[in-house]
Design a protein around this motif. Sequence first.
Motif, short mmCIF file in Angstrom:
data_model
loop_
_atom_site.label_atom_id
_atom_site.label_comp_id
_atom_site.label_asym_id
_atom_site.label_seq_id
_atom_site.Cartn_x
_atom_site.Cartn_y
_atom_site.Cartn_z
N THR A 140 0.82 -1.21 0.00
CA THR A 140 0.00 0.00 0.00
C THR A 140 0.86 1.27 0.00
O THR A 140 0.56 2.23 -0.71
N ASN A 141 1.94 1.23 0.78
CA ASN A 141 2.77 2.42 0.97
C ASN A 141 3.86 2.58 -0.07
O ASN A 141 4.59 3.58 -0.06
N GLY A 142 4.04 1.59 -0.95
CA GLY A 142 5.08 1.67 -1.97
C GLY A 142 6.48 1.40 -1.45
O GLY A 142 7.46 1.88 -2.02
N THR A 143 6.58 0.62 -0.37
CA THR A 143 7.89 0.33 0.23
C THR A 143 8.23 -1.16 0.17
O THR A 143 8.99 -1.66 1.01
N LEU A 144 7.70 -1.87 -0.80
CA LEU A 144 7.91 -3.32 -0.87
C LEU A 144 9.39 -3.66 -1.08
O LEU A 144 9.86 -4.69 -0.59
N ALA A 145 10.11 -2.82 -1.79
CA ALA A 145 11.54 -3.09 -2.06
C ALA A 145 12.34 -3.17 -0.76
O ALA A 145 13.37 -3.86 -0.70
N GLN A 146 11.89 -2.49 0.29
CA GLN A 146 12.60 -2.50 1.57
C GLN A 146 12.03 -3.49 2.57
O GLN A 146 12.42 -3.51 3.75
N THR A 147 11.08 -4.33 2.14
CA THR A 147 10.37 -5.22 3.06
C THR A 147 10.65 -6.69 2.72
O THR A 147 10.35 -7.13 1.60
N PRO A 148 11.24 -7.45 3.64
CA PRO A 148 11.50 -8.86 3.36
C PRO A 148 10.20 -9.65 3.16
O PRO A 148 9.24 -9.46 3.91
N VAL A 149 10.20 -10.50 2.13
CA VAL A 149 9.07 -11.41 1.90
C VAL A 149 9.67 -12.80 1.81
O VAL A 149 10.23 -13.18 0.78
N GLU A 150 9.55 -13.56 2.90
CA GLU A 150 10.23 -14.85 2.98
C GLU A 150 9.23 -15.98 3.19
O GLU A 150 8.24 -15.83 3.91
N PHE A 151 9.54 -17.11 2.57
CA PHE A 151 8.72 -18.32 2.70
C PHE A 151 9.56 -19.47 3.22
O PHE A 151 10.78 -19.51 3.01
N SER A 152 8.91 -20.41 3.87
CA SER A 152 9.63 -21.58 4.39
C SER A 152 10.01 -22.49 3.22
O SER A 152 9.46 -22.40 2.12
N ASN A 153 10.94 -23.39 3.49
CA ASN A 153 11.40 -24.33 2.47
C ASN A 153 10.54 -25.58 2.40
O ASN A 153 10.85 -26.51 1.64
N GLY A 154 9.48 -25.63 3.18
CA GLY A 154 8.63 -26.80 3.20
C GLY A 154 7.66 -26.84 2.04
O GLY A 154 7.80 -26.12 1.04
N ALA A 155 6.66 -27.70 2.17
CA ALA A 155 5.63 -27.87 1.14
C ALA A 155 4.28 -27.93 1.82
O ALA A 155 4.16 -28.21 3.01
#
Length: 425
Positions: free
Chosen positions: A313-328
């Motif tokens: 929303t704020n246009g700051t996605l480049a500075q925000t970690p988006v991490e997922f687990s290695n599971g399934a």
Amino acid sequence: MKIMVIGGGGREHAIVKKLKENPAVDTIYCLPGNGGIAADAVCVPEIGAKDIPAQVEFAKTHGVEYAVVAPDDPLALGAVDALSAAGVPCFGPSAKAAEIESSKVFAKELMKKYGIPTARYAVFSDMAEALAYLDGHDAPIVVKADGLALGKGVTVAQTREEAKAAVRAMMEDRVFGASGSRVVIEECLTGPEVSVLCFTDGETVAPMVSSMDHKRAGDGDRGPNTGGMGAVAPNPYYTPEIARTCMETIFLPTVRAMRAEGRTFRGCLYFGLMLTPDGPKVIEYNCRFGDPETQAVLPLLKSDLLTVMQAVTNGTLAQTPVEFSNGASCCVVLASDGYPKTYQTGFPISVSDEAAPHVFFAGARQADGQLVTAGGRVLGVTAVSGSLSGAVREAYRLAGQIGFANKYCRGDIGRKALAALEDDQ
């Protein structure tokens, strides 16, 4: 913090559960919600997903500080525009940006203009011209209604007559209402299908874990198309090399194209892809989280969902970690037998204490203090494991702990993905 989630299905339940993990969240309102979501949010059944004036008024009178508009209809109708104008920050695209899903014609012309790989196509607003076009083209061939059709407006016709019947159903019988006033007829692409949901603030693209949907009602991908009978994540066909290609040739070009058209897309942009012998191609865009892909993908998200949404929303996605687990993960949808055609509802639902945390309710309501079925897709049950085989086994084990009178589910969710993993070994 008070949050409002628009929608009332399994996707919304998955979003609500993930948002609840943030300790700053005090109250989540779900409009309209459903009987199962009521265990995790304050449901407001009298306000429908398309009742935008009532949503705006509710947000103002209840001090809502952030809103998530999840379904396609309110996005296309401008819910985000209206809430934003009222001073409520939102996750989701504007109506102009949502047209990437609400009009197949717009999406195809966007891809053609900006060189984004997709199937060859033709657009028709006259039924006789569409039927004449089919006379000159062999099956299999794909017929799509231009507008929104609850995920059911696509026919992959195996014969010319089946394609013509789909055109007549859409344009003459109006089975999808005004959505079928125009149709797109396109070549039938071949290859594995992949769904990739992406967070984007209009500049940065942060892909989520890839997934594999199971659209057909019956095992072996037989029977009519549904809204989705289950999903697994990640999709084994989606290799790191293919992911890089998609980012360079599809994801970033699409976001840049929308910005260039004055339709900057902020929200969740869904890419339905076909991995053809000529490389990845777009078969569809959605302007929101998929269902049931969301129920498979969000449980793997390690980052805080609210933080990521606010960055969009704020246009700051480049500075925000988006991490997922290695599971399934594996999500199995339990439906009312007969879905997506004729089925009965109103049957009591029983869920074991062990299964309850893994359930996302879709078609459920409260009746005399009892949770009962209220739709075709009743719920999804999702399991997460270190391996896909483990996730599939666990999802079906938990599904066995859930009961209602006409319960039906596919028995092969994840089988194709597991076969692909075996082929790689």
